[in-house]
Design a protein around this motif. Structure first.
Motif, mmCIF file in Angstrom:
data_model
loop_
_atom_site.group_PDB
_atom_site.id
_atom_site.type_symbol
_atom_site.label_atom_id
_atom_site.label_comp_id
_atom_site.label_asym_id
_atom_site.label_seq_id
_atom_site.Cartn_x
_atom_site.Cartn_y
_atom_site.Cartn_z
ATOM 1 N N LEU A 1 42.639 5.176 44.184
ATOM 2 C CA LEU A 1 42.076 4.602 45.408
ATOM 3 C C LEU A 1 42.818 3.321 45.795
ATOM 4 O O LEU A 1 43.219 3.154 46.950
ATOM 5 N N THR A 2 43.026 2.429 44.829
ATOM 6 C CA THR A 2 43.672 1.162 45.157
ATOM 7 C C THR A 2 45.135 1.348 45.544
ATOM 8 O O THR A 2 45.685 0.525 46.278
ATOM 9 N N HIS A 3 45.756 2.437 45.102
ATOM 10 C CA HIS A 3 47.149 2.711 45.493
ATOM 11 C C HIS A 3 47.272 3.035 46.980
ATOM 12 O O HIS A 3 48.386 3.093 47.504
ATOM 13 N N LEU A 4 46.154 3.234 47.667
ATOM 14 C CA LEU A 4 46.189 3.472 49.105
ATOM 15 C C LEU A 4 46.519 2.193 49.878
ATOM 16 O O LEU A 4 46.874 2.256 51.057
ATOM 17 N N LEU A 5 46.378 1.061 49.219
ATOM 18 C CA LEU A 5 46.667 -0.229 49.854
ATOM 19 C C LEU A 5 48.153 -0.568 49.712
ATOM 20 O O LEU A 5 48.798 -0.117 48.765
ATOM 21 N N PRO A 6 48.668 -1.405 50.617
ATOM 22 C CA PRO A 6 50.018 -1.937 50.406
ATOM 23 C C PRO A 6 50.045 -2.683 49.064
ATOM 24 O O PRO A 6 49.036 -3.281 48.666
ATOM 25 N N PRO A 7 51.175 -2.651 48.346
ATOM 26 C CA PRO A 7 51.235 -3.242 47.001
ATOM 27 C C PRO A 7 50.720 -4.676 46.890
ATOM 28 O O PRO A 7 49.989 -4.996 45.950
ATOM 29 N N THR B 1 37.309 5.404 53.058
ATOM 30 C CA THR B 1 38.147 6.564 52.735
ATOM 31 C C THR B 1 37.309 7.712 52.184
ATOM 32 O O THR B 1 36.275 7.499 51.532
ATOM 33 N N PRO B 2 37.774 8.927 52.400
ATOM 34 C CA PRO B 2 37.110 10.077 51.768
ATOM 35 C C PRO B 2 37.141 9.982 50.243
ATOM 36 O O PRO B 2 36.225 10.445 49.567
ATOM 37 N N GLU B 3 38.180 9.333 49.710
ATOM 38 C CA GLU B 3 38.299 9.186 48.257
ATOM 39 C C GLU B 3 37.133 8.372 47.685
ATOM 40 O O GLU B 3 36.562 8.749 46.660
ATOM 41 N N TRP B 4 36.785 7.264 48.345
ATOM 42 C CA TRP B 4 35.657 6.460 47.867
ATOM 43 C C TRP B 4 34.352 7.231 48.022
ATOM 44 O O TRP B 4 33.489 7.190 47.151
#
Length: 100
Positions: free
Chosen positions: A36-42, A90-93
């Motif tokens: 999930l956190t990888h969906l954010l910019p680094p 997000t659908p992931e969350w």
């Protein structure tokens, strides 16, 4: 001032819980959270992980994170809040909440 909606508060509460009681969250949920956190910019991902002190990242204060990013603490808090909101919708969350 930023208003945090209920869905974002749920994610924030989960991240706080993970920081204070890491054993209360399954390895499976931690694995999902990494994705999930990888969906954010680094840079935003690192800031969020350090702010909450989760997934092996040392917890850092807002002022320190802001200084490292070359931002004011107010701007840094806004970016963290925006990152939380971005992940919360997000659908992931939504999937994570249903299996957690």
């Amino acid at each position: 001032m930023y208003y945090m909606d209920e869905i974002t508060k749920e994610l924030q509460s989960f991240l706080v819980k993970l920081h204070y009681s890491p054993d209360s969250v399954s390895e499976k949920m931690e694995h999902y959270l990494e994705h999930l956190t990888h969906l954010l910019p680094p840079d935003d991902e690192e800031s969020l992980l350090h702010y909450f002190g989760i997934l092996g990242h040392e917890q850092m204060g807002l002022d320190e994170i802001a200084r490292l990013r070359g931002l004011s603490p107010k701007t840094m808090m806004t970016k963290i809040d925006e990152s939380l909101r971005r992940l919360a919708i997000t659908p992931e969350w939504q999937m994570m909440k249903s299996v957690g």
